[in-house]
Design a protein around this motif. Structure first.
Motif, PDB file in Angstrom:
ATOM      1  N   LEU A  18      44.807   0.740 -59.617  1.00 22.84           N
ATOM      2  CA  LEU A  18      44.631  -0.504 -60.371  1.00 22.84           C
ATOM      3  C   LEU A  18      45.113  -1.693 -59.544  1.00 22.84           C
ATOM      4  O   LEU A  18      44.437  -2.722 -59.466  1.00 22.84           O
ATOM      5  N   LYS A  19      46.253  -1.540 -58.891  1.00 21.62           N
ATOM      6  CA  LYS A  19      46.817  -2.618 -58.065  1.00 21.62           C
ATOM      7  C   LYS A  19      45.864  -2.987 -56.930  1.00 21.62           C
ATOM      8  O   LYS A  19      45.676  -4.164 -56.629  1.00 21.62           O
ATOM      9  N   ILE A  20      45.243  -1.982 -56.318  1.00 23.47           N
ATOM     10  CA  ILE A  20      44.322  -2.234 -55.201  1.00 23.47           C
ATOM     11  C   ILE A  20      43.150  -3.102 -55.659  1.00 23.47           C
ATOM     12  O   ILE A  20      42.839  -4.123 -55.049  1.00 23.47           O
ATOM     13  N   PHE A  21      42.493  -2.703 -56.744  1.00 22.05           N
ATOM     14  CA  PHE A  21      41.303  -3.429 -57.191  1.00 22.05           C
ATOM     15  C   PHE A  21      41.645  -4.814 -57.743  1.00 22.05           C
ATOM     16  O   PHE A  21      40.917  -5.778 -57.498  1.00 22.05           O
ATOM     17  N   VAL A  22      42.740  -4.929 -58.482  1.00 20.67           N
ATOM     18  CA  VAL A  22      43.124  -6.227 -59.032  1.00 20.67           C
ATOM     19  C   VAL A  22      43.550  -7.172 -57.905  1.00 20.67           C
ATOM     20  O   VAL A  22      43.198  -8.354 -57.908  1.00 20.67           O
ATOM     21  N   LEU A  23      44.286  -6.660 -56.926  1.00 18.05           N
ATOM     22  CA  LEU A  23      44.717  -7.497 -55.805  1.00 18.05           C
ATOM     23  C   LEU A  23      43.524  -7.966 -54.972  1.00 18.05           C
ATOM     24  O   LEU A  23      43.467  -9.119 -54.553  1.00 18.05           O
ATOM     25  N   GLU A  24      42.550  -7.075 -54.749  1.00 12.04           N
ATOM     26  CA  GLU A  24      41.335  -7.484 -54.032  1.00 12.04           C
ATOM     27  C   GLU A  24      40.620  -8.599 -54.791  1.00 12.04           C
ATOM     28  O   GLU A  24      40.185  -9.587 -54.199  1.00 12.04           O
ATOM     29  N   SER A  25      40.492  -8.442 -56.099  1.00 15.72           N
ATOM     30  CA  SER A  25      39.827  -9.474 -56.908  1.00 15.72           C
ATOM     31  C   SER A  25      40.607 -10.775 -56.897  1.00 15.72           C
ATOM     32  O   SER A  25      40.018 -11.856 -56.850  1.00 15.72           O
ATOM     33  N   PHE A  26      41.926 -10.675 -56.936  1.00 12.85           N
ATOM     34  CA  PHE A  26      42.761 -11.878 -56.865  1.00 12.85           C
ATOM     35  C   PHE A  26      42.506 -12.623 -55.561  1.00 12.85           C
ATOM     36  O   PHE A  26      42.323 -13.839 -55.556  1.00 12.85           O
ATOM     37  N   LEU A  27      42.484 -11.890 -54.448  1.00  5.86           N
ATOM     38  CA  LEU A  27      42.250 -12.524 -53.145  1.00  5.86           C
ATOM     39  C   LEU A  27      40.868 -13.166 -53.080  1.00  5.86           C
ATOM     40  O   LEU A  27      40.717 -14.294 -52.601  1.00  5.86           O
ATOM     41  N   LEU A  28      39.851 -12.458 -53.583  1.00 14.10           N
ATOM     42  CA  LEU A  28      38.495 -13.015 -53.575  1.00 14.10           C
ATOM     43  C   LEU A  28      38.404 -14.254 -54.465  1.00 14.10           C
ATOM     44  O   LEU A  28      37.757 -15.245 -54.105  1.00 14.10           O
ATOM     45  N   GLY A  29      39.040 -14.204 -55.636  1.00 14.71           N
ATOM     46  CA  GLY A  29      39.043 -15.371 -56.524  1.00 14.71           C
ATOM     47  C   GLY A  29      39.759 -16.556 -55.906  1.00 14.71           C
ATOM     48  O   GLY A  29      39.297 -17.692 -56.011  1.00 14.71           O
ATOM     49  N   LEU A  30      40.866 -16.277 -55.229  1.00 13.32           N
ATOM     50  CA  LEU A  30      41.625 -17.354 -54.596  1.00 13.32           C
ATOM     51  C   LEU A  30      40.843 -17.991 -53.449  1.00 13.32           C
ATOM     52  O   LEU A  30      40.692 -19.211 -53.393  1.00 13.32           O
ATOM     53  N   ILE A  31      40.316 -17.169 -52.565  1.00 15.91           N
ATOM     54  CA  ILE A  31      39.567 -17.696 -51.414  1.00 15.91           C
ATOM     55  C   ILE A  31      38.293 -18.400 -51.881  1.00 15.91           C
ATOM     56  O   ILE A  31      37.998 -19.524 -51.474  1.00 15.91           O
ATOM     57  N   GLY A  32      37.530 -17.744 -52.755  1.00 17.65           N
ATOM     58  CA  GLY A  32      36.303 -18.351 -53.269  1.00 17.65           C
ATOM     59  C   GLY A  32      36.582 -19.599 -54.074  1.00 17.65           C
ATOM     60  O   GLY A  32      35.835 -20.581 -54.006  1.00 17.65           O
ATOM     61  N   GLY A  33      37.674 -19.604 -54.848  1.00 18.39           N
ATOM     62  CA  GLY A  33      38.039 -20.769 -55.635  1.00 18.39           C
ATOM     63  C   GLY A  33      38.413 -21.962 -54.769  1.00 18.39           C
ATOM     64  O   GLY A  33      37.996 -23.089 -55.040  1.00 18.39           O
ATOM     65  N   VAL A  34      39.173 -21.708 -53.715  1.00 15.34           N
ATOM     66  CA  VAL A  34      39.570 -22.799 -52.818  1.00 15.34           C
ATOM     67  C   VAL A  34      38.344 -23.391 -52.128  1.00 15.34           C
ATOM     68  O   VAL A  34      38.147 -24.610 -52.097  1.00 15.34           O
ATOM     69  N   ILE A  35      37.487 -22.521 -51.580  1.00 11.83           N
ATOM     70  CA  ILE A  35      36.287 -23.004 -50.889  1.00 11.83           C
ATOM     71  C   ILE A  35      35.376 -23.759 -51.849  1.00 11.83           C
ATOM     72  O   ILE A  35      34.929 -24.874 -51.568  1.00 11.83           O
ATOM     73  N   GLY A  36      35.100 -23.162 -53.000  1.00 12.83           N
ATOM     74  CA  GLY A  36      34.197 -23.780 -53.970  1.00 12.83           C
ATOM     75  C   GLY A  36      34.738 -25.071 -54.547  1.00 12.83           C
ATOM     76  O   GLY A  36      34.008 -26.049 -54.703  1.00 12.83           O
ATOM     77  N   ALA A  37      36.042 -25.089 -54.871  1.00 15.54           N
ATOM     78  CA  ALA A  37      36.633 -26.282 -55.479  1.00 15.54           C
ATOM     79  C   ALA A  37      36.600 -27.462 -54.516  1.00 15.54           C
ATOM     80  O   ALA A  37      36.198 -28.569 -54.898  1.00 15.54           O
ATOM     81  N   PHE A  38      36.995 -27.226 -53.283  1.00 18.25           N
ATOM     82  CA  PHE A  38      37.000 -28.343 -52.334  1.00 18.25           C
ATOM     83  C   PHE A  38      35.576 -28.752 -51.935  1.00 18.25           C
ATOM     84  O   PHE A  38      35.326 -29.934 -51.701  1.00 18.25           O
ATOM     85  N   ALA A  39      34.657 -27.793 -51.893  1.00 15.15           N
ATOM     86  CA  ALA A  39      33.265 -28.145 -51.584  1.00 15.15           C
ATOM     87  C   ALA A  39      32.676 -29.016 -52.699  1.00 15.15           C
ATOM     88  O   ALA A  39      32.074 -30.063 -52.437  1.00 15.15           O
TER      89      ALA A  39
END
Length: 197
Positions: free
Chosen positions: A111-132
């Motif tokens: 559970l930790k592996i999949f949730v942490l991967e999703s957290f990282l993807l949400g964070l990276i995608g959120g930063v890129i998308g928000a600033f774009a």
């Protein structure tokens, strides 16, 4: 049956997740693009409507309401895409999950592996998308209005939307991956290894 107690340190989980993201780059890219586009559209819309109102251009309430509904719809579609992609990732990783469980991983580790991967993807995608989205809205309004002095103060105020969008992206990614992560954690190791093609 009680779970064995074992430790999966956060640092090791993070290293495992980043390695997994690099290995599955194309699948990750699909998830990332949906997050970036959904968040960029939402931030663009919020920033644009705020800057336009500051600059004195009248935009009807119906147009703003319609835009917010479209932004909400894009985030819902983004969430559905994340669920679908994460379910496919779980299916593709049955052998890996089975092997990890055979080597001593417990449900909370998976559970930790999949949730942490999703957290990282949400964070990276959120930063890129928000600033774009924010950058495009600021440039668009600035070019339309000739970059007046009041635009600078209003632009700084709209950075709140960037922070909110990043938080929404992380929350959306983690929430959308919760069911697939739970499903992966509950896999029986023997069944997971048997389903490997």
């Amino acid at each position: 049956m009680a779970e064995r107690s074992s430790v999966f340190p956060f640092k090791e989980a993070l290293a495992y997740c980043t390695r997994s993201i690099r290995v599955r780059f194309l699948r990750v890219l699909m998830i990332m693009i949906s997050i970036v586009l959904g968040v960029a559209f939402m931030v663009w819309l919020l920033t644009w409507s705020h800057l336009v109102s500051v600059l004195g251009v009248s935009v009807g309430k119906e147009v703003q309401a319609y835009g917010l509904w479209v932004a909400l719809l894009s985030l819902i579609i983004c969430g559905i895409g994340i669920v679908n992609s994460t379910l496919m990732a779980v299916y593709e990783r049955y052998g890996e999950i089975g092997t990890l469980k055979c080597l001593g991983a417990i449900d909370s580790h998976i559970l930790k592996i999949f949730v942490l991967e999703s957290f990282l993807l949400g964070l990276i995608g959120g930063v890129i998308g928000a600033f774009a989205g924010w950058g495009i809205a600021v440039l668009w309004c600035g070019m339309m209005a000739g970059f007046p002095p009041e635009l600078e103060a209003a632009t700084i105020q709209t950075l709140v939307y960037v922070g909110e969008a990043i938080a929404i992206a992380v929350l959306l990614a983690v929430a959308a991956s919760a069911y697939p992560a739970y499903r992966a954690a509950k896999l029986n190791p023997a069944d997971a290894l048997r389903k490997v093609v």
